[in-house]
Design a protein around this motif. Structure first.
Motif, mmCIF file in Angstrom:
data_model
loop_
_atom_site.group_PDB
_atom_site.id
_atom_site.type_symbol
_atom_site.label_atom_id
_atom_site.label_comp_id
_atom_site.label_asym_id
_atom_site.label_seq_id
_atom_site.Cartn_x
_atom_site.Cartn_y
_atom_site.Cartn_z
ATOM 1 N N ARG A 1 4.430 1.241 3.578
ATOM 2 C CA ARG A 1 5.440 2.392 3.072
ATOM 3 C C ARG A 1 6.956 2.019 3.423
ATOM 4 N NH1 ARG A 1 6.123 7.650 1.007
ATOM 5 N NH2 ARG A 1 7.666 8.915 1.775
ATOM 6 N N THR B 1 1.331 2.298 -0.321
ATOM 7 C CA THR B 1 0.741 1.318 -1.169
ATOM 8 C C THR B 1 -0.326 0.472 -0.225
ATOM 9 O OG1 THR B 1 2.425 -0.092 -0.218
ATOM 10 C CG2 THR B 1 2.751 0.926 -2.305
ATOM 11 N N THR C 1 3.459 9.033 -1.270
ATOM 12 C CA THR C 1 2.636 8.021 -1.714
ATOM 13 C C THR C 1 2.592 6.846 -0.634
ATOM 14 O OG1 THR C 1 4.803 6.860 -2.639
ATOM 15 C CG2 THR C 1 3.425 8.377 -3.982
ATOM 16 N N GLN D 1 -0.339 1.341 -5.483
ATOM 17 C CA GLN D 1 0.128 2.733 -5.095
ATOM 18 C C GLN D 1 -0.827 3.681 -5.076
ATOM 19 O OE1 GLN D 1 3.544 4.929 -7.027
ATOM 20 N NE2 GLN D 1 4.666 4.002 -5.248
ATOM 21 N N ASN E 1 -6.766 6.569 -7.794
ATOM 22 C CA ASN E 1 -5.378 6.403 -6.964
ATOM 23 C C ASN E 1 -4.937 7.611 -5.882
ATOM 24 O OD1 ASN E 1 -4.969 4.717 -9.548
ATOM 25 N ND2 ASN E 1 -4.072 3.768 -7.997
ATOM 26 N N LYS F 1 -1.580 8.064 -4.086
ATOM 27 C CA LYS F 1 -0.897 9.446 -3.650
ATOM 28 C C LYS F 1 -1.924 10.015 -2.434
ATOM 29 C CE LYS F 1 -0.090 14.039 -5.642
ATOM 30 N NZ LYS F 1 -0.094 14.838 -6.662
#
Length: 351
Positions: free
Chosen positions: A184, A248, A246, A255, A223, A257
């Motif tokens: 991040r 990754t 978010t 990505q 995701n 959430k």
């Protein structure tokens, strides 16, 4: 029944606690009442009333009148033993010290063994449905003709068995995707434990505590990811503030959430992870996921109804296997069985 003295076991009880000088007087009164009751209310009710009358005499006012005698000789002998033991310890301090130390070490070892056994037996017991959750294991024949048990199964077993067996209430699958690079902004962390991908029903079977997030919808959407508190604090000053942010994952920097934050997982859980993603994400990238019967790459857990017997389900599995595989000898070299959640930690040496 003798009218003069009823033959009843309650009088043995009365004689046991009643003082000798009161026993005959109490017994005589009870017998008179008993004989009157037999004539007025019948023998059955009279027996019940006799028992109640005897119990009423079992009170401190009666008990304390029965003096207990203490043999003073025995008491003096015990004190004498202590005196002799203390004198011997003073004369042989080294020998006494070795004995005391050995006793202390022995007691400490017993306590440690007890605590270790308690810890081992406590695995997965914090899940409220643990008595009704089972992991699906496979029994496979290998090239040398012997059999091996594995805890991994194919992806369609869960949804198909839920439909085929009415004793199954729900299922969830857990796919391990290993350690992953989480990042991040400029912060990059390699997860010390594994990352897992789970069905939306994961928290229906398991009670891993959440710090924040809705456990009913945590893994409903692609995701989505839920971090443990330990991992969240590596990227955010406050774990709760990570919600809806978010992050990754992986070299391709997919990505995700953040849909929830788990409290740090209990050590006595056989399922350990740093983060859990929605299995819908995995299915999105692998459309053939739910049709891979032969792959052994995930863990399948079932929640059975409270009155369900796993052995009865297992008895019906060979016929079910034959139906969907169409292989006549399938049950001679392949099988599946249920392993109770509470037995996984201690009974998985061959899995």
């Amino acid at each position: 029944m003798n009218d003069d003295r009823p033959s009843h076991i309650v009088f043995r009880f009365l004689k046991w606690f009643s003082p000798n000088h009161l026993f005959e007087e109490i017994e005589g009164d009870l017998i008179q009442k008993f004989n009157r009751d037999v004539k007025t209310i019948g023998e059955k009710k009279a027996n019940r009333r006799l028992l109640w009358n005897v119990i009423r005499f079992f009170r401190p006012g009666i008990l304390l009148r029965k003096r207990l005698t203490i043999n003073l000789i025995h008491r003096d002998m015990i004190f004498n033993y202590f005196k002799v033991a203390i004198r011997n310890m003073q004369r042989h301090l080294l020998f006494a010290g070795i004995n005391v130390m050995s006793l202390a070490v022995g007691i400490a070892a017993c306590i440690l063994i007890y605590l270790f056994i308690q810890e081992e037996r406590s695995f997965d017991s914090f899940h409220t449905k643990n008595l009704h959750v089972y992991r699906l294991n496979e029994r496979q024949q290998i090239s040398d003709g012997s059999f091996q048990n594995v805890a991994l199964t194919g992806s369609p077993f869960g949804p198909d068995m839920l439909t085929a067996f009415p004793e199954i209430k729900n299922f969830t699958r857990v796919v391990s995707i290993g350690t992953q690079l989480l990042s991040r902004d400029d912060k990059r962390v390699l997860s010390p434990r594994r990352i897992v991908s789970v069905d939306s029903s994961f928290l229906t079977l398991f009670n891993f505590p959440l710090l924040c997030g809705d456990r009913n919808t945590l893994f409903d959407f692609p995701n989505g990811i839920a971090l443990t508190e330990e991992i969240a604090l590596l990227f955010f000053s406050d774990a709760s503030s990570a919600l809806d942010q978010t992050i990754t994952m992986g070299d391709d920097k997919t990505q995700f959430k953040i849909t929830g934050i788990f409290k740090n997982l209990p050590e006595n859980s056989h399922i350990q992870f740093d983060a859990a993603t929605s299995l819908a994400t995995h299915i999105q990238h692998h459309p053939e996921f739910n049709t891979d019967w032969t792959g052994n790459f995930l863990y399948t857990y079932f929640l059975l109804y409270e009155n369900a017997n796993p052995k009865e389900i297992e008895a019906k599995i060979p016929k079910w296997l034959l139906r969907w595989t169409k292989v006549a000898d399938i049950n001679t070299w392949f099988g599946i069985y249920f392993q109770p959640l509470e037995a996984i930690h201690l009974s998985s040496a061959d899995v």
